[in-house]
Scaffold this motif. Structure first.
Motif, PDB file in Angstrom:
ATOM      1  N   HIS A  75      71.723  56.351  17.936  1.00 35.54           N
ATOM      2  CA  HIS A  75      70.449  55.664  17.747  1.00 35.54           C
ATOM      3  C   HIS A  75      70.642  54.193  17.413  1.00 35.54           C
ATOM      4  O   HIS A  75      69.838  53.351  17.839  1.00 35.54           O
ATOM      5  N   ARG A  76      71.691  53.861  16.661  1.00 35.84           N
ATOM      6  CA  ARG A  76      71.956  52.458  16.343  1.00 35.84           C
ATOM      7  C   ARG A  76      72.205  51.632  17.605  1.00 35.84           C
ATOM      8  O   ARG A  76      71.962  50.418  17.621  1.00 35.84           O
ATOM      9  N   GLU A  77      72.688  52.291  18.644  1.00 36.10           N
ATOM     10  CA  GLU A  77      72.945  51.616  19.918  1.00 36.10           C
ATOM     11  C   GLU A  77      71.766  51.736  20.880  1.00 36.10           C
ATOM     12  O   GLU A  77      71.858  51.334  22.039  1.00 36.10           O
ATOM     13  N   GLY A  78      70.648  52.287  20.398  1.00 39.54           N
ATOM     14  CA  GLY A  78      69.464  52.421  21.229  1.00 39.54           C
ATOM     15  C   GLY A  78      69.539  53.554  22.228  1.00 39.54           C
ATOM     16  O   GLY A  78      68.791  53.565  23.217  1.00 39.54           O
ATOM     17  N   ILE A  79      70.428  54.525  21.989  1.00 36.39           N
ATOM     18  CA  ILE A  79      70.647  55.644  22.907  1.00 36.39           C
ATOM     19  C   ILE A  79      69.840  56.855  22.439  1.00 36.39           C
ATOM     20  O   ILE A  79      70.007  57.323  21.301  1.00 36.39           O
ATOM     21  N   LYS A  80      68.986  57.382  23.317  1.00 34.03           N
ATOM     22  CA  LYS A  80      68.245  58.593  22.993  1.00 34.03           C
ATOM     23  C   LYS A  80      69.140  59.815  23.171  1.00 34.03           C
ATOM     24  O   LYS A  80      70.024  59.825  24.034  1.00 34.03           O
ATOM     25  N   VAL A  81      68.875  60.858  22.362  1.00 38.23           N
ATOM     26  CA  VAL A  81      69.744  62.029  22.354  1.00 38.23           C
ATOM     27  C   VAL A  81      68.939  63.291  22.676  1.00 38.23           C
ATOM     28  O   VAL A  81      68.038  63.687  21.935  1.00 38.23           O
ATOM     29  N   ASN A  82      69.298  63.907  23.796  1.00 42.77           N
ATOM     30  CA  ASN A  82      68.820  65.232  24.164  1.00 42.77           C
ATOM     31  C   ASN A  82      69.963  66.207  23.901  1.00 42.77           C
ATOM     32  O   ASN A  82      71.131  65.793  23.828  1.00 42.77           O
ATOM     33  N   CYS A  83      69.671  67.485  23.748  1.00 37.39           N
ATOM     34  CA  CYS A  83      70.750  68.460  23.564  1.00 37.39           C
ATOM     35  C   CYS A  83      70.377  69.769  24.242  1.00 37.39           C
ATOM     36  O   CYS A  83      69.210  70.125  24.361  1.00 37.39           O
ATOM     37  N   TRP A  84      71.393  70.475  24.692  1.00 34.61           N
ATOM     38  CA  TRP A  84      71.221  71.742  25.400  1.00 34.61           C
ATOM     39  C   TRP A  84      72.157  72.778  24.796  1.00 34.61           C
ATOM     40  O   TRP A  84      73.172  72.418  24.206  1.00 34.61           O
ATOM     41  N   THR A  85      71.937  74.034  24.990  1.00 38.76           N
ATOM     42  CA  THR A  85      70.647  74.665  25.134  1.00 38.76           C
ATOM     43  C   THR A  85      70.469  75.449  23.837  1.00 38.76           C
ATOM     44  O   THR A  85      71.168  76.430  23.619  1.00 38.76           O
ATOM     45  N   CYS A  86      69.579  74.986  22.992  1.00 34.91           N
ATOM     46  CA  CYS A  86      69.422  75.515  21.637  1.00 34.91           C
ATOM     47  C   CYS A  86      68.286  76.532  21.600  1.00 34.91           C
ATOM     48  O   CYS A  86      67.134  76.187  21.853  1.00 34.91           O
ATOM     49  N   ASP A  87      68.629  77.777  21.249  1.00 30.42           N
ATOM     50  CA  ASP A  87      67.630  78.846  21.160  1.00 30.42           C
ATOM     51  C   ASP A  87      67.494  79.419  19.749  1.00 30.42           C
ATOM     52  O   ASP A  87      66.670  80.302  19.529  1.00 30.42           O
ATOM     53  N   GLY A  88      68.289  78.928  18.808  1.00 29.14           N
ATOM     54  CA  GLY A  88      68.222  79.425  17.441  1.00 29.14           C
ATOM     55  C   GLY A  88      67.315  78.555  16.584  1.00 29.14           C
ATOM     56  O   GLY A  88      67.443  77.323  16.577  1.00 29.14           O
ATOM     57  N   LEU A  89      66.407  79.183  15.867  1.00 18.91           N
ATOM     58  CA  LEU A  89      65.449  78.433  15.060  1.00 18.91           C
ATOM     59  C   LEU A  89      66.139  77.593  13.997  1.00 18.91           C
ATOM     60  O   LEU A  89      65.813  76.411  13.813  1.00 18.91           O
ATOM     61  N   ALA A  90      67.109  78.167  13.282  1.00 18.28           N
ATOM     62  CA  ALA A  90      67.799  77.425  12.226  1.00 18.28           C
ATOM     63  C   ALA A  90      68.562  76.235  12.797  1.00 18.28           C
ATOM     64  O   ALA A  90      68.561  75.144  12.205  1.00 18.28           O
ATOM     65  N   ASP A  91      69.212  76.423  13.945  1.00 17.28           N
ATOM     66  CA  ASP A  91      69.933  75.318  14.584  1.00 17.28           C
ATOM     67  C   ASP A  91      68.966  74.206  14.979  1.00 17.28           C
ATOM     68  O   ASP A  91      69.244  73.019  14.787  1.00 17.28           O
ATOM     69  N   ALA A  92      67.822  74.597  15.527  1.00 16.84           N
ATOM     70  CA  ALA A  92      66.836  73.598  15.947  1.00 16.84           C
ATOM     71  C   ALA A  92      66.294  72.829  14.745  1.00 16.84           C
ATOM     72  O   ALA A  92      66.131  71.596  14.811  1.00 16.84           O
ATOM     73  N   GLN A  93      66.030  73.519  13.668  1.00 12.82           N
ATOM     74  CA  GLN A  93      65.517  72.847  12.475  1.00 12.82           C
ATOM     75  C   GLN A  93      66.526  71.846  11.925  1.00 12.82           C
ATOM     76  O   GLN A  93      66.155  70.764  11.450  1.00 12.82           O
ATOM     77  N   LYS A  94      67.811  72.189  12.015  1.00 10.05           N
ATOM     78  CA  LYS A  94      68.851  71.260  11.569  1.00 10.05           C
ATOM     79  C   LYS A  94      68.881  70.026  12.461  1.00 10.05           C
ATOM     80  O   LYS A  94      68.946  68.889  11.971  1.00 10.05           O
TER      81      LYS A  94
END
Length: 240
Positions: free
Chosen positions: A206-225
């Motif tokens: 983010h400091r470099e202005g880069i957006k971050v997508n991630c794949w493939t998260c299906d766990g609720l706890a992982d997503a909340q983190k």
């Protein structure tokens, strides 16, 4: 079956992986429509070039995992591929009601439901085909509502040669300083396996202005983190 709802997503946007593939057969029109009818920000798909230069939506290099027959995407014509019967979601029985979609059919669903189209360019493509795909997306939808992703860095370079400033995300599995350098040099965003991320990595990007997508998260706890770390997008089969 229902999606798993995340109550507080903060600023994180959700992308339906191959459509709502946790409920419908992946990369089919029912999966794209199911995602369109829900709160997803974007709908992701995978695009191959066929033997006769058409653009078909499918993940694997061949059809066997989700279809009645096993034939190669890149060594078959679009007509041959469209004739292959697809297995119903969660079943081994096949249906005549679905066909492998054309890129234009996927884009029509994204346009109808006003979703961001996340288009993965599968395998290394000739620049001519990438130019054609960019043109199709521009003609059928709106390039400002399209993000191109690929594991092939050169594919994304070619996208930018067609359309300066076009939104692209480089797909990868691991993070390192060389990756950060390449992203900064080319002004690409990132789409990385969710397990490779930490809060520190997301902050550095983010400091470099880069957006971050991630794949493939299906766990609720992982997503909340991931949400607590400020990830921009989560690509998922079932979370919403």
């Amino acid at each position: 079956m229902k999606t798993i709802l995340i109550e507080d997503k903060k600023q994180t946007k959700m992308v339906a992986h191959r459509g709502l593939s946790g409920i419908e057969r992946e990369n089919t029109l029912p999966a794209f429509v199911a995602a369109g009818n829900r709160s997803y920000y974007g709908i992701e798909c995978d695009v191959h070039v066929t033997k006769d230069g058409k653009y078909i939506v499918h993940h694997d290099d061949s059809t066997g995992r989700v279809c009645e027959q096993d034939i190669s995407l890149e060594n078959s014509t679009a007509e041959q591929l469209r004739a292959v019967r697809i297995k119903d979601a969660g079943k081994e029985t096949c249906t005549d009601a679905m066909k492998l979609p054309y890129l234009t059919e996927y884009l029509a669903v994204c346009a109808r439901y006003e979703k961001i189209a996340v288009v993965e360019l599968k395998n290394k493509m000739e620049k001519e085909h990438i130019a054609n795909i960019v043109h199709i997306c521009e003609e059928e939808y709106d390039l400002q509502k399209v993000v191109f992703i690929s594991f092939c860095f050169e594919n994304l370079v070619a996208v930018r040669e067609c359309k300066e400033g076009q939104a692209v995300q480089f797909l990868c599995c691991e993070y390192n300083t060389e990756l950060l350098r390449r992203l900064k040099t080319h002004k690409f965003d990132l789409d990385i396996h969710y397990g490779a991320l930490t809060g520190e990595i997301i902050s550095a990007l983010h400091r470099e202005g880069i957006k971050v997508n991630c794949w493939t998260c299906d766990g609720l706890a992982d997503a909340q983190k991931l949400i607590s770390w400020g990830v921009d997008f989560i690509t998922t089969n079932i979370l919403e």
